[in-house]
Every structure is written in structure tokens, then in C-alpha cells.
Design a protein around this motif. Structure first.
Motif, PDB file in Angstrom:
ATOM      1  N   ILE A 188      50.188  10.876  50.269  1.00 10.03           N
ATOM      2  CA  ILE A 188      49.390  12.100  49.849  1.00 10.03           C
ATOM      3  C   ILE A 188      47.949  11.901  50.056  1.00 10.03           C
ATOM      4  O   ILE A 188      47.078  10.913  49.592  1.00 10.03           O
ATOM      5  N   TYR A 189      47.234  13.137  50.484  1.00 12.80           N
ATOM      6  CA  TYR A 189      45.771  13.051  50.733  1.00 12.80           C
ATOM      7  C   TYR A 189      45.214  14.137  49.900  1.00 12.80           C
ATOM      8  O   TYR A 189      45.454  15.309  50.326  1.00 12.80           O
ATOM      9  N   VAL A 190      44.535  13.810  48.870  1.00 18.40           N
ATOM     10  CA  VAL A 190      44.032  14.893  47.993  1.00 18.40           C
ATOM     11  C   VAL A 190      42.546  15.177  48.573  1.00 18.40           C
ATOM     12  O   VAL A 190      41.665  14.270  48.780  1.00 18.40           O
ATOM     13  N   ASN A 191      42.302  16.331  48.861  1.00 19.97           N
ATOM     14  CA  ASN A 191      41.040  16.812  49.559  1.00 19.97           C
ATOM     15  C   ASN A 191      40.040  16.887  48.492  1.00 19.97           C
ATOM     16  O   ASN A 191      40.567  17.572  47.422  1.00 19.97           O
ATOM     17  N   SER A 192      38.972  16.692  48.587  1.00 20.93           N
ATOM     18  CA  SER A 192      37.686  17.230  47.464  1.00 20.93           C
ATOM     19  C   SER A 192      37.522  18.509  47.485  1.00 20.93           C
ATOM     20  O   SER A 192      37.764  19.148  48.478  1.00 20.93           O
ATOM     21  N   ILE A 193      37.004  19.122  46.373  1.00 19.17           N
ATOM     22  CA  ILE A 193      36.589  20.410  46.280  1.00 19.17           C
ATOM     23  C   ILE A 193      35.442  20.567  46.923  1.00 19.17           C
ATOM     24  O   ILE A 193      34.295  19.829  46.868  1.00 19.17           O
ATOM     25  N   LEU A 194      35.234  21.805  47.944  1.00  8.42           N
ATOM     26  CA  LEU A 194      34.090  21.813  48.760  1.00  8.42           C
ATOM     27  C   LEU A 194      32.771  22.462  47.918  1.00  8.42           C
ATOM     28  O   LEU A 194      33.154  23.252  47.061  1.00  8.42           O
ATOM     29  N   PRO A 195      31.544  22.027  48.147  1.00  2.00           N
ATOM     30  CA  PRO A 195      30.393  22.719  47.723  1.00  2.00           C
ATOM     31  C   PRO A 195      30.440  24.115  47.859  1.00  2.00           C
ATOM     32  O   PRO A 195      30.932  24.526  48.879  1.00  2.00           O
ATOM     33  N   VAL A 196      29.770  24.957  46.983  1.00  2.00           N
ATOM     34  CA  VAL A 196      29.642  26.283  47.452  1.00  2.00           C
ATOM     35  C   VAL A 196      28.250  26.808  47.318  1.00  2.00           C
ATOM     36  O   VAL A 196      27.367  26.023  46.917  1.00  2.00           O
ATOM     37  N   GLN A 197      27.881  27.969  47.978  1.00  2.00           N
ATOM     38  CA  GLN A 197      26.439  28.209  47.700  1.00  2.00           C
ATOM     39  C   GLN A 197      26.154  29.047  46.258  1.00  2.00           C
ATOM     40  O   GLN A 197      27.157  29.350  45.558  1.00  2.00           O
ATOM     41  N   GLN A 198      24.888  29.203  46.085  1.00  2.00           N
ATOM     42  CA  GLN A 198      24.397  29.973  44.887  1.00  2.00           C
ATOM     43  C   GLN A 198      25.128  31.199  44.554  1.00  2.00           C
ATOM     44  O   GLN A 198      25.336  31.506  43.517  1.00  2.00           O
ATOM     45  N   LYS A 199      25.251  31.915  45.604  1.00  2.84           N
ATOM     46  CA  LYS A 199      25.773  33.097  45.198  1.00  2.84           C
ATOM     47  C   LYS A 199      27.212  33.147  44.628  1.00  2.84           C
ATOM     48  O   LYS A 199      27.715  34.000  43.912  1.00  2.84           O
ATOM     49  N   ALA A 200      28.147  32.080  44.860  1.00  4.94           N
ATOM     50  CA  ALA A 200      29.194  31.951  44.347  1.00  4.94           C
ATOM     51  C   ALA A 200      29.265  31.502  42.773  1.00  4.94           C
ATOM     52  O   ALA A 200      29.955  31.780  42.142  1.00  4.94           O
ATOM     53  N   ILE A 201      28.183  30.594  42.819  1.00  2.75           N
ATOM     54  CA  ILE A 201      27.908  30.082  41.502  1.00  2.75           C
ATOM     55  C   ILE A 201      27.495  31.290  40.451  1.00  2.75           C
ATOM     56  O   ILE A 201      27.929  31.351  39.382  1.00  2.75           O
ATOM     57  N   ASP A 202      26.725  32.220  41.162  1.00  6.29           N
ATOM     58  CA  ASP A 202      26.287  33.383  40.289  1.00  6.29           C
ATOM     59  C   ASP A 202      27.480  34.204  39.929  1.00  6.29           C
ATOM     60  O   ASP A 202      27.422  34.790  38.911  1.00  6.29           O
ATOM     61  N   GLU A 203      28.619  34.246  40.521  1.00  3.81           N
ATOM     62  CA  GLU A 203      29.697  34.820  40.286  1.00  3.81           C
ATOM     63  C   GLU A 203      30.438  34.052  39.211  1.00  3.81           C
ATOM     64  O   GLU A 203      31.302  34.787  38.477  1.00  3.81           O
TER      65      GLU A 203
END
Length: 265
Positions: A188-203
Motif C-alpha cells: 500500500i502506497y498512501v499519497n500525500s494530499i496535494l497543496p492547493v492555490q489560494q483561490k481553492a482555499i477561498d472556496e
């Protein structure tokens, strides 16, 4: 006359003593000889004739011939590695599956791998395995029984308004337990959660906590003896699509290469 007898007796006694000492000396030498023979029989001297012959044979080998053989082996190995790297992704992933959310869907949407290798639904998250389709996809994965499973989940959990890193850690641990039960022999290979841009955080403000979620995710993987794969270094500004969280083909091309290397596919 008495004196002569005493002298004769004394001489006789001396001769007897000398004879006894000589006999004792001979006996001691005999015993020592027997011991030495016994030790030699227990530890025979090795026959080095063959070894000497081998050394003479090695001395006849030219250094240039050895270098040619080494070069030929290196070239053969390099050719094999190149041929292996040029295999199509479908061949590399023939014993592997990808389980996840919209991040996993991007693998086939961006045409780096066929959809048959991916089990994913856009809204999947570990907080609600049944309601978001994770359990269903896990059942299908168990039926296929892959040698390798890549898990791409977590971004939707972070986006939840009431999201919590503590709850996420508990939920993910329970999820991995299910994976282990259904796929006991799968790597099993668990992948990290990818970083997002500020526009996604605003949502979705919860996405600002992705670094904290990845820390918890790494701890869960260590406990569950799953491999945590941090792919954040693969994400460049030109990898993002318009929503600031989905990835373009250039990211998935790099991700496929990373996955193949990590899992030795």
C-alpha cells in the motif's frame, strides 16, 4: 677386599641409575612423537597445489580482457534498464491499482493511464467511506487483488467545513485497517494530499490545513506500516487547472514516474 666390593657395588648402582634414566628418556621421546603424529593426523597440512595453479591461471588473464567483460556487462544492464523504462504505463501498472477521489480521476482524465487502472469518485473521502463510494471501490479492488495499491484520498476531508485533523487521523486509520483486512498481501502506497492555490482555499477554508493533515497522514501510515509518498515537490504553479486544486497532465506525467520508481513497477 671389602673396599673393592663397595666400589664395585657403587659402580653397579650408578650404571643402573643411568640405564633407568635412559629408558625413561626413550619412553618420553616415544610419547612425544606419538602426540605429534596424532596432532598432524587431526590437522593435516592442506594441499595448496590447486590454489597455486589457480593463481598462475589468474596471472595469465589480461587486465584489458577483464575491462572488456565489465564494460559489456555494464552496457547490457544499461540497455535492460532503458528498455524497462520505455515500457508503456499500462504494462508498468499491470499489477497495480489506484484508489481515490478526483485527484485519482485525473490520472485517466489527463490520459497518462487507462481508466481501468483507477477506482475513484470525485467526492470520495475517508470521513464517509460508504456514502462517498470508497467502500464500493475497495470491494472492487479486493476482487482484483492487486500486488500494489496507490491511495489518493484526503483533499475532500480537508475541505469539509467541520473538518478536523484529529477526526481525519482516526478515520484514515480505520480505513487503512479495512484495506489491510481486504488486501492482506498488497503493498500500500498512501499519497500525500496535494497543496492547493489560494483561490481553492477561498472556496473551502479547510484546505488551508492541508499541511497539518499530511502530518497526521504520515503518522497513520507509519502505524499501519503503509508507505507514505510525499508528492508535494512535483506540484509547480503551471500544474494547476483553473480551480486551483486539480492538476494538469504535466503533474500526472511526473506522478506516474514517481509511482513507478517508489513501487519498483
Amino acid at each position: 677386599m671389602a673396599r673393592n666390593r663397595r666400589t664395585k657395588n657403587k659402580r653397579q648402582n650408578n650404571e643402573d641409575i643411568v640405564l633407568k634414566l635412559a629408558i625413561i628418556f626413550v619412553v618420553v621421546l616415544f610419547l612425544l612423537g606419538a602426540v605429534i603424529v596424532g596432532l598432524k593426523s587431526m590437522n593435516p597440512r592442506p594441499d595448496i597445489t590447486q590454489g597455486v595453479a589457480k593463481l598462475e591461471e589468474f596471472n595469465k588473464v589480461k587486465v584489458s580482457d577483464v575491462e572488456k567483460e565489465v564494460t559489456a556487462l555494464e552496457e547490457e544492464e544499461a540497455a535492460q534498464l532503458e528498455a524497462k523504462s520505455k515500457r508503456p504505463n499500462s504494462e508498468k501498472f499491470q499489477n497495480a491499482l489506484i484508489l481515490g477521489d478526483f485527484t485519482a480521476q485525473g490520472v485517466y482524465e489527463q490520459e497518462v493511464l487507462g481508466e481501468s487502472f483507477v477506482l475513484a469518485k470525485e467526492s470520495s473521502c475517508v470521513h464517509d467511506l460508504e456514502g462517498t463510494g470508497v467502500e464500493e471501490n475497495l470491494e472492487e479492488a479486493a476482487a482484483k487483488n492487486p500486488e500494489v495499491l496507490f491511495v489518493l484520498l484526503g483533499v475532500n476531508d480537508a475541505a469539509l467545513e467541520n473538518g478536523s485533523a484529529d477526526i481525519f487521523e482516526e478515520d484514515y486509520a480505520a480505513f487503512l485497517q479495512q484495506v489491510r483486512e481486504k488486501l492482506p498481501d498488497t503493498r500500500i502506497y498512501v499519497n500525500s494530499i496535494l497543496p492547493v492555490q489560494q483561490k481553492a482555499i477561498d472556496e473551502a477554508e479547510g484546505l488551508a490545513d492541508i499541511p497539518a493533515y499530511n502530518e497526521r497522514l504520515q503518522a497513520v501510515c507509519k502505524e499501519a506500516k503503509a508507505v507514505f509518498v510525499d508528492n508535494s515537490d512535483l506540484v509547480k504553479e503551471d500544474c494547476y487547472k483553473d480551480d486551483g486544486k486539480r492538476m494538469r497532465q504535466r503533474y500526472y506525467t511526473a506522478w506516474i514516474k514517481r509511482a513507478v520508481e517508489v513501487a519498483e513497477l
